[in-house]
Design a protein around this motif. Structure first.
Motif, PDB file in Angstrom:
ATOM      1  N   GLU A   1       0.749  -1.273   0.034  1.00  0.00           N
ATOM      2  CA  GLU A   1      -0.041  -0.147  -0.088  1.00  0.00           C
ATOM      3  C   GLU A   1       0.948   1.268  -0.050  1.00  0.00           C
ATOM      4  OE1 GLU A   1      -4.149   0.785  -0.028  1.00  0.00           O
ATOM      5  OE2 GLU A   1      -3.838  -0.372   1.881  1.00  0.00           O
ATOM      6  N   ASP A   2       1.977   1.155   0.677  1.00  0.00           N
ATOM      7  CA  ASP A   2       2.820   2.349   0.788  1.00  0.00           C
ATOM      8  C   ASP A   2       3.499   2.644  -0.714  1.00  0.00           C
ATOM      9  OD1 ASP A   2       4.454   0.153   0.987  1.00  0.00           O
ATOM     10  OD2 ASP A   2       5.811   1.100   2.254  1.00  0.00           O
ATOM     11  N   ARG A   3       3.723   1.753  -1.434  1.00  0.00           N
ATOM     12  CA  ARG A   3       4.304   1.853  -2.922  1.00  0.00           C
ATOM     13  C   ARG A   3       3.247   1.422  -3.802  1.00  0.00           C
ATOM     14  NH1 ARG A   3       6.281  -3.139  -4.840  1.00  0.00           N
ATOM     15  NH2 ARG A   3       7.527  -1.569  -6.072  1.00  0.00           N
ATOM     16  N   LEU A   4       2.026   1.729  -3.545  1.00  0.00           N
ATOM     17  CA  LEU A   4       1.152   1.244  -4.638  1.00  0.00           C
ATOM     18  C   LEU A   4       1.271   1.523  -6.222  1.00  0.00           C
ATOM     19  CD1 LEU A   4      -1.710  -0.164  -5.068  1.00  0.00           C
ATOM     20  CD2 LEU A   4      -2.993   2.038  -4.435  1.00  0.00           C
ATOM     21  N   PHE A   5       1.416   3.024  -6.291  1.00  0.00           N
ATOM     22  CA  PHE A   5       1.779   3.356  -7.907  1.00  0.00           C
ATOM     23  C   PHE A   5       3.157   2.563  -8.303  1.00  0.00           C
ATOM     24  CE2 PHE A   5      -0.708   6.824  -6.169  1.00  0.00           C
ATOM     25  CZ  PHE A   5      -1.735   6.897  -7.006  1.00  0.00           C
ATOM     26  N   ALA A   6       4.141   2.258  -7.422  1.00  0.00           N
ATOM     27  CA  ALA A   6       5.073   1.431  -8.015  1.00  0.00           C
ATOM     28  C   ALA A   6       4.923   0.437  -8.445  1.00  0.00           C
ATOM     29  CB  ALA A   6       6.301   1.662  -7.070  1.00  0.00           C
ATOM     30  N   LEU A   7       4.083  -0.421  -7.776  1.00  0.00           N
ATOM     31  CA  LEU A   7       3.395  -1.755  -7.553  1.00  0.00           C
ATOM     32  C   LEU A   7       2.780  -1.808  -9.155  1.00  0.00           C
ATOM     33  CD1 LEU A   7       2.988  -4.534  -6.846  1.00  0.00           C
ATOM     34  CD2 LEU A   7       0.828  -3.708  -5.706  1.00  0.00           C
TER      35      LEU A   7
ATOM     36  N   SER B   1       2.090  -3.007 -15.031  1.00  0.00           N
ATOM     37  CA  SER B   1       2.138  -2.793 -16.332  1.00  0.00           C
ATOM     38  C   SER B   1       3.276  -3.135 -17.243  1.00  0.00           C
ATOM     39  CB  SER B   1       1.654  -1.078 -16.166  1.00  0.00           C
ATOM     40  OG  SER B   1       0.729  -0.802 -15.651  1.00  0.00           O
ATOM     41  N   ARG B   2       4.213  -2.958 -16.611  1.00  0.00           N
ATOM     42  CA  ARG B   2       5.620  -3.419 -17.454  1.00  0.00           C
ATOM     43  C   ARG B   2       5.457  -4.890 -17.472  1.00  0.00           C
ATOM     44  NH1 ARG B   2       8.066   1.145 -14.645  1.00  0.00           N
ATOM     45  NH2 ARG B   2       8.531  -0.491 -12.814  1.00  0.00           N
ATOM     46  N   ALA B   3       5.060  -5.562 -16.711  1.00  0.00           N
ATOM     47  CA  ALA B   3       5.146  -7.176 -16.776  1.00  0.00           C
ATOM     48  C   ALA B   3       4.005  -7.599 -17.860  1.00  0.00           C
ATOM     49  CB  ALA B   3       4.610  -7.897 -15.456  1.00  0.00           C
TER      50      ALA B   3
END
Length: 255
Positions: free
Chosen positions: A70-76, A81-83
């Protein structure tokens, strides 16, 4: 303008229903929405769980993964998306065509102000409107009769018009004169089929066809512009006080 049937705010408000998050749904259309507002920590946890499950569903993940990141949701989400998996969030692509189409439909699809449909309907069959419709009908009927049963009928003879245009058939001004005739004829409800036949006879099949097409389109455009300008002037005659009162009345009713 956002096409969305669901909204979650700070894990405290959950809204789902028919309304979209745009001006039209919020200010013009009739909608039915359900709003759940958290009144306790348990309620907030439930709304947060709904949010995580939705994100997980559209990204091909599970709720636990969303919770742990949750603290790095946008990075996740970027990693997903890249996967290029079966489910992922994709950036909305914009082009000149889509932007142009959006600009064209914006006044109707997402108006900045309520459409005042009830007021427009109530005014549609007013005495003034009926008199206007009757006047236009009588005028059009009168012009039709004039071109058919008065000395003006002599001018509706295709050979007569063709002979006039033939005098300029070898000149560069011939097509322009013919186009001008279409425009003038449109303003006085002159029989357009007569103009088309005369143009084809005077200028030949190919040049006559192109000239007649240009004349018909230009005449239609000018008549449309005149009608649209008249409608805009009629709409602007409504005072600002009346518009403000109508808007306030809608807001008071929750629209």
């Amino acid at each position: 303008m956002v096409h969305s049937k669901l909204m979650i705010v700070d894990n405290r408000i959950l809204r789902v229903g028919s309304a979209n998050l745009n001006n039209r749904s919020m200010g013009a259309d009739s909608e039915c929405d359900l709003i759940f507002e958290a009144a306790s920590g348990q309620h907030r946890n439930f709304i947060a769980s709904v949010r995580r499950r939705l994100i997980a569903h559209f990204c091909g993940l599970d709720e636990l993964t969303i919770t742990q990141n949750e603290d790095r949701l946008f990075a996740l989400l970027d990693d997903v998306s890249r996967a290029d998996g079966a489910k992922t969030l994709r950036e909305v692509e914009s082009s000149v065509l889509t932007s142009t189409l959006a600009t064209m439909v914006q006044p109707v699809a997402d108006p900045e102000r309520p459409l005042h449909l009830e007021r427009a309907a109530s005014r549609m069959w007013s005495t003034k409107t009926l008199m206007g419709i009757a006047s236009i009908t009588v005028a059009l009927f009168g012009l039709t009769m004039a071109w058919s049963y008065t000395p003006l009928s002599d001018f509706t003879d295709a050979p007569h018009i063709s002979a006039y245009l033939s005098a300029y058939s070898q000149s560069i001004w011939g097509p322009l004169f013919a186009i001008a005739a279409f425009v003038a004829g449109g303003l006085v409800v002159f029989p357009v089929l007569v103009l088309i036949a005369a143009t084809a006879a005077a200028l030949g099949p190919w040049l006559g066809f192109i000239t007649a097409m240009a004349g018909v389109l230009l005449s239609a455009f000018i008549l449309f512009a005149i009608g649209r300008d008249s409608a805009d002037n009629a709409s602007s005659s409504c005072s600002a006080d009346v518009q403000r009162a109508s808007r306030n009345a809608l807001w008071a009713r929750g629209f």
